[in-house]
Motif scaffolding. Structure first.
Motif, PDB file in Angstrom:
ATOM      1  N   ASP A  31       0.820  -1.215   0.000  1.00 46.21           N
ATOM      2  CA  ASP A  31       0.000   0.000   0.000  1.00 46.21           C
ATOM      3  C   ASP A  31       0.855   1.266   0.000  1.00 46.21           C
ATOM      4  O   ASP A  31       0.403   2.330  -0.423  1.00 46.21           O
ATOM      5  CB  ASP A  31      -0.906   0.016   1.233  1.00 46.21           C
ATOM      6  CG  ASP A  31      -1.738  -1.243   1.338  1.00 46.21           C
ATOM      7  OD1 ASP A  31      -2.579  -1.474   0.457  1.00 46.21           O
ATOM      8  OD2 ASP A  31      -1.533  -2.008   2.306  1.00 46.21           O
ATOM      9  N   LEU A  32       2.070   1.137   0.507  1.00 44.70           N
ATOM     10  CA  LEU A  32       2.968   2.286   0.620  1.00 44.70           C
ATOM     11  C   LEU A  32       4.390   1.819   0.372  1.00 44.70           C
ATOM     12  O   LEU A  32       4.819   0.798   0.920  1.00 44.70           O
ATOM     13  CB  LEU A  32       2.861   2.917   2.014  1.00 44.70           C
ATOM     14  CG  LEU A  32       3.878   4.000   2.392  1.00 44.70           C
ATOM     15  CD1 LEU A  32       3.762   5.215   1.472  1.00 44.70           C
ATOM     16  CD2 LEU A  32       3.702   4.414   3.847  1.00 44.70           C
ATOM     17  N   VAL A  33       5.115   2.568  -0.457  1.00 45.29           N
ATOM     18  CA  VAL A  33       6.528   2.302  -0.718  1.00 45.29           C
ATOM     19  C   VAL A  33       7.333   3.502  -0.261  1.00 45.29           C
ATOM     20  O   VAL A  33       7.038   4.643  -0.651  1.00 45.29           O
ATOM     21  CB  VAL A  33       6.781   2.031  -2.215  1.00 45.29           C
ATOM     22  CG1 VAL A  33       8.279   1.887  -2.482  1.00 45.29           C
ATOM     23  CG2 VAL A  33       6.035   0.786  -2.667  1.00 45.29           C
ATOM     24  N   ILE A  34       8.325   3.262   0.576  1.00 40.97           N
ATOM     25  CA  ILE A  34       9.180   4.330   1.093  1.00 40.97           C
ATOM     26  C   ILE A  34      10.602   4.108   0.596  1.00 40.97           C
ATOM     27  O   ILE A  34      11.193   3.044   0.830  1.00 40.97           O
ATOM     28  CB  ILE A  34       9.168   4.360   2.633  1.00 40.97           C
ATOM     29  CG1 ILE A  34       7.749   4.663   3.138  1.00 40.97           C
ATOM     30  CG2 ILE A  34      10.152   5.395   3.160  1.00 40.97           C
ATOM     31  CD1 ILE A  34       7.601   4.558   4.640  1.00 40.97           C
ATOM     32  N   ASN A  35      11.132   5.093  -0.090  1.00 41.54           N
ATOM     33  CA  ASN A  35      12.513   5.000  -0.556  1.00 41.54           C
ATOM     34  C   ASN A  35      13.447   5.576   0.493  1.00 41.54           C
ATOM     35  O   ASN A  35      13.454   6.775   0.750  1.00 41.54           O
ATOM     36  CB  ASN A  35      12.710   5.756  -1.875  1.00 41.54           C
ATOM     37  CG  ASN A  35      14.157   5.681  -2.339  1.00 41.54           C
ATOM     38  OD1 ASN A  35      14.791   4.636  -2.229  1.00 41.54           O
ATOM     39  ND2 ASN A  35      14.677   6.788  -2.835  1.00 41.54           N
ATOM     40  N   THR A  84      12.462  13.496  -7.359  1.00 36.05           N
ATOM     41  CA  THR A  84      13.343  12.475  -7.891  1.00 36.05           C
ATOM     42  C   THR A  84      12.652  11.714  -9.019  1.00 36.05           C
ATOM     43  O   THR A  84      11.436  11.807  -9.200  1.00 36.05           O
ATOM     44  CB  THR A  84      13.723  11.480  -6.788  1.00 36.05           C
ATOM     45  OG1 THR A  84      12.517  10.865  -6.299  1.00 36.05           O
ATOM     46  CG2 THR A  84      14.458  12.165  -5.649  1.00 36.05           C
ATOM     47  N   PRO A  85      13.416  10.929  -9.788  1.00 34.69           N
ATOM     48  CA  PRO A  85      12.781  10.094 -10.818  1.00 34.69           C
ATOM     49  C   PRO A  85      11.682   9.200 -10.253  1.00 34.69           C
ATOM     50  O   PRO A  85      10.669   8.968 -10.926  1.00 34.69           O
ATOM     51  CB  PRO A  85      13.950   9.282 -11.371  1.00 34.69           C
ATOM     52  CG  PRO A  85      15.133  10.171 -11.184  1.00 34.69           C
ATOM     53  CD  PRO A  85      14.888  10.874  -9.879  1.00 34.69           C
ATOM     54  N   LEU A  86      11.856   8.703  -9.025  1.00 30.26           N
ATOM     55  CA  LEU A  86      10.827   7.863  -8.417  1.00 30.26           C
ATOM     56  C   LEU A  86       9.541   8.651  -8.195  1.00 30.26           C
ATOM     57  O   LEU A  86       8.447   8.180  -8.513  1.00 30.26           O
ATOM     58  CB  LEU A  86      11.330   7.297  -7.086  1.00 30.26           C
ATOM     59  CG  LEU A  86      10.313   6.489  -6.272  1.00 30.26           C
ATOM     60  CD1 LEU A  86       9.864   5.252  -7.047  1.00 30.26           C
ATOM     61  CD2 LEU A  86      10.890   6.110  -4.912  1.00 30.26           C
ATOM     62  N   VAL A  87       9.657   9.845  -7.635  1.00 30.46           N
ATOM     63  CA  VAL A  87       8.479  10.677  -7.393  1.00 30.46           C
ATOM     64  C   VAL A  87       7.808  11.036  -8.707  1.00 30.46           C
ATOM     65  O   VAL A  87       6.580  10.960  -8.845  1.00 30.46           O
ATOM     66  CB  VAL A  87       8.866  11.943  -6.594  1.00 30.46           C
ATOM     67  CG1 VAL A  87       7.701  12.931  -6.536  1.00 30.46           C
ATOM     68  CG2 VAL A  87       9.313  11.571  -5.188  1.00 30.46           C
ATOM     69  N   ARG A  88       8.607  11.407  -9.694  1.00 32.28           N
ATOM     70  CA  ARG A  88       8.025  11.785 -10.992  1.00 32.28           C
ATOM     71  C   ARG A  88       7.317  10.600 -11.643  1.00 32.28           C
ATOM     72  O   ARG A  88       6.219  10.746 -12.200  1.00 32.28           O
ATOM     73  CB  ARG A  88       9.114  12.338 -11.916  1.00 32.28           C
ATOM     74  CG  ARG A  88       9.758  13.630 -11.433  1.00 32.28           C
ATOM     75  CD  ARG A  88      10.466  14.344 -12.565  1.00 32.28           C
ATOM     76  NE  ARG A  88      11.434  13.496 -13.244  1.00 32.28           N
ATOM     77  CZ  ARG A  88      12.708  13.403 -12.918  1.00 32.28           C
ATOM     78  NH1 ARG A  88      13.183  14.107 -11.887  1.00 32.28           N
ATOM     79  NH2 ARG A  88      13.532  12.621 -13.597  1.00 32.28           N
ATOM     80  N   ALA A  89       7.942   9.423 -11.580  1.00 34.36           N
ATOM     81  CA  ALA A  89       7.352   8.246 -12.210  1.00 34.36           C
ATOM     82  C   ALA A  89       6.050   7.845 -11.534  1.00 34.36           C
ATOM     83  O   ALA A  89       5.074   7.468 -12.200  1.00 34.36           O
ATOM     84  CB  ALA A  89       8.351   7.086 -12.183  1.00 34.36           C
ATOM     85  N   ALA A  90       6.024   7.925 -10.209  1.00 35.59           N
ATOM     86  CA  ALA A  90       4.800   7.568  -9.483  1.00 35.59           C
ATOM     87  C   ALA A  90       3.682   8.567  -9.785  1.00 35.59           C
ATOM     88  O   ALA A  90       2.523   8.179  -9.996  1.00 35.59           O
ATOM     89  CB  ALA A  90       5.082   7.519  -7.986  1.00 35.59           C
ATOM     90  N   ARG A  91       4.018   9.843  -9.810  1.00 37.03           N
ATOM     91  CA  ARG A  91       3.006  10.849 -10.119  1.00 37.03           C
ATOM     92  C   ARG A  91       2.489  10.710 -11.546  1.00 37.03           C
ATOM     93  O   ARG A  91       1.306  10.980 -11.820  1.00 37.03           O
ATOM     94  CB  ARG A  91       3.584  12.248  -9.887  1.00 37.03           C
ATOM     95  CG  ARG A  91       3.795  12.582  -8.413  1.00 37.03           C
ATOM     96  CD  ARG A  91       4.399  13.958  -8.234  1.00 37.03           C
ATOM     97  NE  ARG A  91       4.471  14.322  -6.819  1.00 37.03           N
ATOM     98  CZ  ARG A  91       4.961  15.474  -6.364  1.00 37.03           C
ATOM     99  NH1 ARG A  91       5.438  16.376  -7.228  1.00 37.03           N
ATOM    100  NH2 ARG A  91       4.979  15.733  -5.073  1.00 37.03           N
ATOM    101  N   ALA A  92       3.365  10.303 -12.461  1.00 40.82           N
ATOM    102  CA  ALA A  92       2.936  10.107 -13.843  1.00 40.82           C
ATOM    103  C   ALA A  92       1.880   9.010 -13.946  1.00 40.82           C
ATOM    104  O   ALA A  92       1.059   9.017 -14.868  1.00 40.82           O
ATOM    105  CB  ALA A  92       4.137   9.765 -14.724  1.00 40.82           C
ATOM    106  N   PRO A 132      14.533   2.962  -7.770  1.00 36.93           N
ATOM    107  CA  PRO A 132      14.774   1.896  -6.792  1.00 36.93           C
ATOM    108  C   PRO A 132      13.771   0.762  -6.880  1.00 36.93           C
ATOM    109  O   PRO A 132      13.973  -0.298  -6.293  1.00 36.93           O
ATOM    110  CB  PRO A 132      14.674   2.620  -5.452  1.00 36.93           C
ATOM    111  CG  PRO A 132      13.768   3.775  -5.712  1.00 36.93           C
ATOM    112  CD  PRO A 132      14.058   4.199  -7.129  1.00 36.93           C
ATOM    113  N   CYS A 133      12.657   0.972  -7.590  1.00 34.32           N
ATOM    114  CA  CYS A 133      11.679  -0.088  -7.816  1.00 34.32           C
ATOM    115  C   CYS A 133      10.892   0.241  -9.080  1.00 34.32           C
ATOM    116  O   CYS A 133      10.950   1.359  -9.590  1.00 34.32           O
ATOM    117  CB  CYS A 133      10.740  -0.264  -6.616  1.00 34.32           C
ATOM    118  SG  CYS A 133       9.571   1.095  -6.398  1.00 34.32           S
ATOM    119  N   ASP A 134      10.144  -0.738  -9.567  1.00 33.66           N
ATOM    120  CA  ASP A 134       9.350  -0.585 -10.785  1.00 33.66           C
ATOM    121  C   ASP A 134       7.953  -0.084 -10.417  1.00 33.66           C
ATOM    122  O   ASP A 134       7.098  -0.851  -9.986  1.00 33.66           O
ATOM    123  CB  ASP A 134       9.266  -1.937 -11.504  1.00 33.66           C
ATOM    124  CG  ASP A 134       8.505  -1.860 -12.822  1.00 33.66           C
ATOM    125  OD1 ASP A 134       8.008  -0.769 -13.164  1.00 33.66           O
ATOM    126  OD2 ASP A 134       8.407  -2.896 -13.499  1.00 33.66           O
TER     127      ASP A 134
END
Length: 303
Positions: free
Chosen positions: A195-199, A234-242, A212-214
């Motif tokens: 439910d939640l992923v923390i980097n 970060t790329p992770l934040v941008r990818a998740a928001r996308a 750090p993850c897909d």
């Protein structure tokens, strides 16, 4: 900043390096607003010198306390006369004070920072399944507080993933033994089913596009919290928001720790000010390009 005199209380923040530390600006802004005659100063201290430096610094009678920056957080634990439960379980200290009897004691509020940040953004974690990427000092602190839940029920299931052999298992075992939550080592960084992923890794810190993850494997309701302070979003934040997921950077962790710090240093006026309205601190800590975004952020349990 008010004039520094012989009556000014001194708070130190040792680290190596200290060029990017943000807490002195935040602390000094609170001191000024409250009319407290105190100042926080960063100090660059090498790891090999830290043990001697810590003890010697508190010989100064106007040195009231310290915040501990990387890489010294785990080093401080064995140098103190005592420390809190969270610090003992996580093996890390980020705050030190001198008691009235002259002893040095410390604690850890990194975890309270993320619990407060998740609540502030309205990101649920209690009773949820959480994947923590990384198993180092920061990850352990986060896991401890998510298991404890900030005084409420904590996360139902917490999994650590770290590519270093045995690291995630060791961190998970310490926390699992101390709290009721199910805490395990994950076999991979696969975020599906959480439910939640923390980097809590350094991936994305230096502008690299690696993730750090897909995030394509995350559930549609899942959220991301990336504790990094540089390179945001970060790329992770941008990818998740996308993908339409809620994804937040780590700045709010610092905001949510502030009142805990002031309570620990026995500065109730400062703690009350921050709890009442920390907007001026957000103006200090959040980059200019995120100011409008944070002003419109959803509010959860804390204001």
């Amino acid at each position: 900043m008010a004039s520094i005199t012989g009556k000014t209380d001194l708070y130190l923040i040792p680290g190596d390096p200290v060029t990017n530390v943000r807490l002195p600006r935040m602390f000094n802004a609170v001191f000024e607003r409250c009319g407290i005659d105190a100042v926080m100063v960063p100090v660059q201290v090498r790891a090999r010198d830290f043990a001697v430096w810590l003890k010697a610094s508190f010989l100064g009678h106007n040195v009231r306390g310290m915040l501990i920056a990387p890489p010294h957080k785990p080093l401080a634990v064995d140098l103190l006369d005592g420390c809190g439960l969270f610090a003992r379980v996580a093996g890390s200290v980020n705050i030190v004070r001198r008691t009235k009897s002259g002893e040095l004691e410390g604690d850890l509020f990194d975890g309270e920072g993320i619990v407060g940040a998740l609540d502030w953004f309205g990101i649920p974690f209690r009773g949820q399944r959480v994947l923590i990427l990384g198993a180092g000092v920061s990850a352990a602190a986060i896991g401890v507080s998510l298991a404890e839940g900030g005084g409420d029920d904590g996360a139902r299931h917490i999994a650590f993933y770290d590519p270093a052999a045995g690291k995630a298992a060791g961190t998970a075992a310490r926390i699992d033994a101390a709290f009721d939550a199910e805490v395990v080592a994950a076999p991979s960084a696969d975020p599906s089913g959480y439910d939640l992923v923390i980097n809590a890794t350094q991936v994305g810190l230096h502008g690299e596009e690696a993730l750090p993850c897909d995030v394509t494997r995350m559930a549609p309701h899942a959220a991301v919290f990336d504790i990094l302070l540089r390179g945001q979003p970060t790329p992770l934040v941008r990818a998740a928001r996308a993908r339409g997921l809620q994804a937040q950077p780590g700045f709010e962790m610092l905001i949510q720790q502030m009142a805990h710090y002031f309570d620990y240093f026995d500065l109730p006026q400062a703690a009350a000010l921050v709890r009442e309205d920390a907007g001026f601190l957000r103006q200090i800590i959040y980059p200019a390009e995120l100011q409008a975004e944070i002003a419109q952020a959803p509010r959860g349990r804390q204001g």
